[in-house]
Design an enzyme around this catalytic site. Structure first.
Site: not given
Length: 854
Positions: A310, A312, A695
């Site tokens: 660890e 730390d 037309e």
């Protein structure tokens, strides 16, 4: 009386002999050496001793000269004879020889028994106080209190498990087994080697850990400089096995970003072992410049946050190399508490984690939630060649925490280069194998291989949401039946790059996708999927055959270029091209640039898109000035209006808006989208033989009148013409021009004046274009579905002028005129019959002739 001589060589004699012994004599027992090599070492050792002896003789002669000159000869002789008779001289010689053999000062010289019963603490204290290197021989040496180490201490044993230093059962709480003397400001130059430290935690009962701070570790180094710890075993520890920390008995919590004073530094821990610890095996706090290598930490007593290694609170500049952990919560945990600075600038060069819960766990507690402050110290971890074997939580560490190969939380600047995870029991880990989570960012995972996690939800998971990770690069990953989702990216993750992912999923329990992302903007490339139903799932869309996505400025197959925006691209182009604004690009072009957003130039040269939403394709010297302008195959031309398109042209400039133009050196035709008008400078021709002008007319009875019937008007509507009536035209299918269809809206949709002209109003579009728009009729309902006249049965195309096919009877002759009976032509005086194309037959009841109607 003469001056007493300085006997420097005598003062250094013990230290020199120890150095020679350490360097040369042990090689005689090194079985890796040949006999010749052993003899050469021994001879060299004896030769060195000879040199020392000659120097001692020279100094002894000086002593004798001093004795004789000052008349001390009789006194010295008398003293030496008395020592000899009393045995003191012989004892002295034996003691010197014994100490040399035991490598310095032996604790047994000062009364240590090493019998596993006797309290040997005073012997250790006296030996250390002597200032000489101290040797701990074979045996179990019980101590009733902790051993203090002053500066310049050398303490060496007969080897791990051979020389054992152990707490007695009577030792109370709060003691560390071995620690440096000055716990506040520290000590320096301490060398520890080759013995076992047994904390005898069993004396305190079951489940007991430390009482607080750095107390009750087997070895505590506080605020020290230059400490070398080698071949030390720490067993049955109440707190930690080996703890390197700053000054003081209590760990300081000064807030994130504030490191404690008096750190330990320049620490070397090599080939050590820790087991049976109550918290961590080997740990560091608020210290720097630390090397931990070739160590083994395993099988803690308790099941809390018990880590093999660890690093730390406040630790920095730590290197861990080729270590091993087994059966811990974390194999290597790099972390900090919320009110302390995180460990940072940590390097891991090789580690093997066997059956730890979380093999590699990097986190800053108290900085994980969306409402927590961002960590200012959790940064810079570089780890390579990491191995994780069978991660599991069979023992129930941390309230049955879920296993992981790797978990990164709240850290930024994490680089993993080479991580292998393996299990032969897929039931041991069923959630996520590797996770980047809880506000971790700027992390790189490269060279990850996972095998056997066939029941896990995710191989690699970047967890999203309000506290998710971000800015993650995942590359060169091999997944062998690991994760229903091989690589999964959660919601809200904006910056992710996923490249070169290879996965086999045919052995996975219900595989889903090799790569899955909630958002639509990741970078993805190089996917190779076997056994997954889909290679990539992006924002809910599946891509079964893989996918390539890139973000940011992009240039490919281009010799050189100018500026490229982060949302622009240049591809297949030569020099002088720019895509300097967002959402713009230049493709297969030269010396061209986009100057506004959402613009594209392709297959062009010396062109520029100046407005937004511009497109220039296949053009030379083209310019699009305003928005929504486009030039396609239009060279040396300029589109200056909004929504302006130039097609297949050269040398024209257009203005106005919502127009399509073409021409050569001048505009020759125009389509006006705004007003629905078409203009042409020259002839408009048809592409077929249709030859009449027509037309739309509505039938009087609302029924269909078939093609070829002659019609007349009644009440403004048409019906079949009869003899003597005015014929206005023919129902035609061949009209080239047809008016009155009312194709797009009801003819009454806009207001008109009394002459049928449209009434207009002036309006301005969102992009600033002013134009006249027909005024809507208040009677018009835009919600009604309009059907154009061409799709309504009552409306017919009536050819009024031109060459038209007409139904005829047997009386009609070529070159004659016609009249009408029931709408069928009969011989008469109207129009001219050009040609009879289908002769009359009684069976059909009519023939067909082409009649020139005018």
């Amino acid at each position: 009386m003469s001056t007493k001589p300085e006997l420097k060589r005598f003062e250094q004699f013990g230290e020199m002999m120890v150095q020679l012994y350490e360097r040369y004599l042990p090689t005689a027992f090194d079985e890796s050496l040949t006999l010749l090599e052993k003899m050469n070492k021994i001879i060299h050792y004896l030769n060195e001793i000879g040199k020392v002896t000659n120097e001692l003789i020279e100094e002894w002669n000086k002593v004798m000269e001093w004795i004789l000159n000052d008349g001390l000869e009789d006194l010295v002789k008398e003293t030496l004879e008395r020592w000899y008779e009393e045995g003191k001289f012989a004892d002295l010689v034996i003691q010197v020889i014994d100490e040399l053999k035991q490598f310095g000062v032996s604790v047994k010289t000062y009364g240590a028994k090493g019998d596993g019963v006797t309290d040997d603490i005073r012997a250790f204290e006296k030996a250390i106080e002597s200032g000489f290197p101290v040797y701990v021989p074979y045996g179990t040496f019980m101590v009733s209190r902790g051993i203090k180490l002053p500066s310049n201490t050398v303490l060496t044993g007969a080897g791990k498990r051979n020389a054992v230093i152990k707490f007695m059962d009577s030792v109370g709480r709060g003691e560390s087994l071995m620690y440096n003397q000055n716990v506040t400001t520290g000590n320096e130059n301490i060398f520890l080697s080759s013995f076992t430290l047994d904390g005898n935690n069993k004396r305190l009962g079951q489940g007991i850990s430390g009482i607080g701070g750095s107390r009750e570790s087997n070895l505590s180094i506080r605020a020290c400089h230059n400490v070398y710890i080698r071949d030390i075993e720490a067993v049955d520890c109440t707190l930690h096995g080996i703890d390197i920390t700053c000054g003081g008995l209590d760990y300081p919590y000064l807030g994130d970003g504030t490191t404690a004073p008096n750190p330990s530094e320049n620490i070397w821990i090599e080939n050590c072992e820790a087991t049976g610890f109550g918290d961590d095996g080997i740990t560091t706090h608020h210290s720097q410049y630390i090397n931990i290598l070739n160590c083994y930490s395993h099988d803690p007593r308790l099941t809390a946050n018990c880590n093999g290694f660890e690093i730390d609170d406040g630790s920095r500049h730590v290197v861990l190399s080729n270590n091993r952990s087994k059966g811990c919560y974390g194999g290597i945990e790099i972390k900090a508490h919320g009110d302390a600075p995180a460990a940072y600038n940590i390097s891991i060069n090789g580690h093997m984690s066997v059956e730890d819960v979380r093999s590699y766990n990097f986190r800053h507690i108290g900085h994980h939630a969306a409402t927590d402050p961002q960590s200012v110290s959790a940064k810079n971890i570089v780890a390579s060649n990491l191995v994780s074997i069978r991660p599991n939580n069979k023992r129930g560490f941390q309230d049955n925490a879920t296993p992981r190969v790797l978990a990164v939380s709240a850290y930024y600047g994490v680089v993993i280069n080479g991580l292998t995870g393996y299990t032969d029991d897929p039931n041991l880990l069923t959630e996520t194998v590797v996770s980047v989570q809880f506000r971790a960012r700027n992390c790189s995972l490269n060279g990850v291989g996972l095998t056997g996690f066939s029941n896990s939800d995710n191989g690699i998971y970047v967890i999203g949401g309000s506290r998710g990770g971000d800015a993650v690069n995942i590359s060169n990953v091999t997944l062998n039946n690991s994760g229903r989702y091989g690589v999964s990216i959660g919601s809200g993750i904006e910056n992710v790059s996923i490249t070169n992912i290879s996965g086999i999923g045919d052995g996975i329990n219900s595989p889903v996708a090799l790569v899955s992302t909630i958002n639509s903007n990741p970078e993805i490339s190089g996917l190779s999927s076997i056994g997954y139903p889909t290679a990539a799932r992006v924002a809910g869309t599946d891509y079964n055959d893989g996918l390539t996505l890139f973000n940011g400025a992009f240039r490919a197959s281009t010799t050189s270029s100018g500026k490229i925006h982060s949302e622009g691209f240049i591809m297949g182009s030569t020099s002088g091209c720019e895509a300097s604004v967002s959402k713009s690009g230049v493709l297969t072009s030269s010396s061209s640039k986009t100057s506004s957003e959402r613009s594209l130039i392709a297959g062009s040269s010396t062109s520029e898109a100046k407005g937004t939403y511009n497109t220039i394709l296949g053009s030379l010297g083209a310019v699009a000035d305003e928005q929504f302008a486009a030039l396609i195959s239009a060279s040396q031309s300029r589109a200056s209006g909004n929504h302006n398109l130039i097609l297949s042209s050269y040398g024209i400039n257009t203005t106005g808006s919502y127009k399509v133009n073409g021409g050569f050196e001048k505009i020759n035709w125009e389509l006006d989208s705004l007003n629905g008008r078409i203009k042409a400078r020259d002839t408009v021709t048809g592409g077929n033989t249709w030859s009449d002008f027509a037309e739309y007319f509505e039938s009087l009875d609302g029924q269909v009148i078939e093609t070829g019937y002659l019609v007349t008007l009644e009440k403004g509507k048409i019906r079949k013409a009869e003899k003597g009536e005015k014929i206005i035209g023919v129902i035609s299918e061949t009209a080239g021009f047809v008016l009155g269809e009312s194709s797009f809206e009801w003819q009454g949709a806009v207001l008109k004046n009394e002459f049928g002209g449209i009434i207009y109003e002036e309006v301005t579009t969102e992009d600033g274009v002013k134009f006249k728009r027909p005024l809507p009729s208040p009677d018009f309902d835009p919600n009604k579905n309009y059907i154009p006249r061409s799709q309504r049965r009552e409306w017919h195309v009536v050819g009024l002028l031109g060459q038209i096919a007409v139904r005829i009877d047997e009386t009609v002759k070529q070159g004659h005129g016609i009249d009408a009976v029931g709408g069928v032509a009969t011989d008469g005086d109207n129009f001219i019959v050009q040609e009879i194309t289908t002769p009359y037959t009684k069976e059909k009841g009519y023939g067909v002739a082409i009649v020139l109607v005018k």
